[in-house]
Design an enzyme around this catalytic site. Sequence first.
Site, PDB file in Angstrom:
ATOM      1  N   HIS A 283       0.851  -1.105   0.040  1.00 41.39           N
ATOM      2  CA  HIS A 283       0.021  -0.036   0.085  1.00 41.39           C
ATOM      3  C   HIS A 283       0.703   1.633   0.093  1.00 41.39           C
ATOM      4  O   HIS A 283       0.338   2.280  -0.558  1.00 41.39           O
ATOM      5  CB  HIS A 283      -0.946   0.087   1.083  1.00 41.39           C
ATOM      6  CG  HIS A 283      -0.422   0.241   2.604  1.00 41.39           C
ATOM      7  ND1 HIS A 283       0.302  -0.609   3.229  1.00 41.39           N
ATOM      8  CD2 HIS A 283      -0.240   1.347   3.172  1.00 41.39           C
ATOM      9  CE1 HIS A 283       0.609  -0.475   4.298  1.00 41.39           C
ATOM     10  NE2 HIS A 283       0.676   0.956   4.437  1.00 41.39           N
ATOM     11  N   LYS A 287       0.704   5.654  -1.875  1.00 37.61           N
ATOM     12  CA  LYS A 287       0.894   6.970  -1.336  1.00 37.61           C
ATOM     13  C   LYS A 287       1.065   7.958  -2.352  1.00 37.61           C
ATOM     14  O   LYS A 287       1.656   7.716  -3.393  1.00 37.61           O
ATOM     15  CB  LYS A 287       1.914   6.807  -0.507  1.00 37.61           C
ATOM     16  CG  LYS A 287       1.748   5.823   0.957  1.00 37.61           C
ATOM     17  CD  LYS A 287       1.016   6.434   1.894  1.00 37.61           C
ATOM     18  CE  LYS A 287       0.685   5.517   3.190  1.00 37.61           C
ATOM     19  NZ  LYS A 287      -0.277   6.019   4.117  1.00 37.61           N
ATOM     20  N   HIS A 345       8.320  -2.165   1.968  1.00 36.85           N
ATOM     21  CA  HIS A 345       7.714  -0.450   1.899  1.00 36.85           C
ATOM     22  C   HIS A 345       8.865   0.344   1.483  1.00 36.85           C
ATOM     23  O   HIS A 345       9.070   0.793   0.543  1.00 36.85           O
ATOM     24  CB  HIS A 345       7.345  -0.062   3.149  1.00 36.85           C
ATOM     25  CG  HIS A 345       6.026  -0.656   3.519  1.00 36.85           C
ATOM     26  ND1 HIS A 345       5.173  -1.170   2.719  1.00 36.85           N
ATOM     27  CD2 HIS A 345       5.454  -0.734   4.872  1.00 36.85           C
ATOM     28  CE1 HIS A 345       4.263  -1.740   3.467  1.00 36.85           C
ATOM     29  NE2 HIS A 345       4.377  -1.313   4.517  1.00 36.85           N
TER      30      HIS A 345
END
Length: 593
Positions: A283, A287, A345
């Site tokens: 996810h 961003k 990430h």
Amino acid sequence: MVTLYSSPSTHSYGAVASYSNSFIGLYNYHHNKQIAVSSILSRKFGSLQINQKPFWNAVRMQDGAVAIPPSKIENETPLKKLKNGSSPVAPPKEQKDTIDFDGNKAKSTVSITVVGASGDLAKKKIFPALFALYYEDCLPEHFTIFGYARSKMTDVELRNMVSKTLTCRIDKRENCGEKMEQFLERCFYHSGQYDSQDNFAELDKKLKEHEAGRFSNRLFYLSIPPNIFINAVRCASLSASSAHGWTRVIVEKPFGRDSESSAALTRSLKQYLNEDQIFRIDHYLGKELVENLSVLRFSNLIFEPLWSRQYIRNVQFIFSEDFGTEGRGGYFDHYGIIRDIMQNHLLQILALFAMETPVSLDAEDIRNEKVKVLRSMRPLQLDDVIIGQYKCHTKGDVTYPGYTDDKTVPKDSLTPTFAAAALFIDNARWDGVPFLMKAGKALHTRSAEIRVQFRHVPGNLYNKNFGSDLDQATNELVIRVQPNEAIYLKINNKVPGLGMRLDCSNLNLLYSARYSKEIPDAYERLLLDAIEGERRLFIRSDELDAAWSLFTPVLNELEDKKIVPEYYPYGSRGPIGAHYLAARYKVRWGDLV
């Protein structure tokens, strides 16, 4: 233009091109007489399906041949052929129907199944993201949302559960309540086991009822623990995939614990799905500021010439949370901060930051460049890693618990809740530039940012105005991913007045001040991309392999040697060792200045 659609036994398009000279004269004379051309092709190749259109797009080559651009055919099948020989792939006629239906969106529908609908992720992120997309009219005209989980629940109970998490935060228009009711009317529930083909077959029947004969596409979001991914994929594939349209599966991280388990997971998924059906979601790639990275770099002339070892001294990727595990220690203890944050990430952001200019904005071109970066990186060494674990701390009248005080965490756990690392890319652009990562829980603040520190100005005339601390005079580009999204550039500036006093000032783009529109949640963007088949922000299997190859050796070494983490107080800036690691490469963490 002639479009060829053939079964696997039919001659390839390359064979057609080899015969182009034999009918070039016929084309020049009969370019509007498709029947004659079709007849010749039939005699050359046997049974072919040819769209009855003239060669309007045919291109004459220098040698006199005609190049016929092939039509774009959607070849994404619901399933791959399984190892046992059974083939759930749609037969050729159904695939041809896919082409016919693709141009008529009014007759198509999308069915979105949230597998694990009763979990926190589904309630807090997935359903609110789907509602936001509906609110903004980004979902197809015809769509249905199904929740699937083991919990017994009715449609009404699901809607009541979902309604508590939906908000009208987008722009608070008056019709928000009405839109919410309309959205909830499209939400349904089916209870079943994740390893039951029969239960998924029952789901399939319900999906067909709501699809009402329309051309169906299906998206499955696996909001479930990784140990049951394969069971759910197998059952959904064999019993509930679309008969004519596409079937796609969104897989949540973690994608394994190391190279071996990740590769095994990929092999298992590919028993039932093609690679282009698997959407591995991270996810953070959704961003706003992460997606803006390529825009910032490739569409602004002032940055691209500076984006190399010649001008950049170091790059920092910093992630901090101001809270601990708080009851989620059972999951976290199995993975730790390196696997949970750094290997996915932060490494994904690094690859986007450091990649070369892609050939195009096509998903495969971008992902190809990311893989090149990952394969150019040195495997992480234990000497370049600092790990820590937060301990209890009393501040005022409040006592904050330590990591092992969490009842879901073993008392003797050595799992790191903080890690700092120095990584290097051995290519011409980045050779010798340290890429520093830092991630931790229970720190003094919550933030995620990229900090690009440029080299000192050679022969700087104004060094004396800054004293001995040259870092004060260092230009720095900061991309704040969250919270309070912003991009700012630290520059040196003269303070107004008669004297020569310098100050470090910010050229600041604060998103909340510049843009009135609220920034969408990352899940909104990624869900929309999955529905539209845009894979740019999803992780490919070779990308995943390259990422794990960097971290697996040091992770194994940390666990085999039972390295004890450095303890730091809850709410502090983390272990002292992180500062020594940065100092070894003559770097200071930018968030501490």
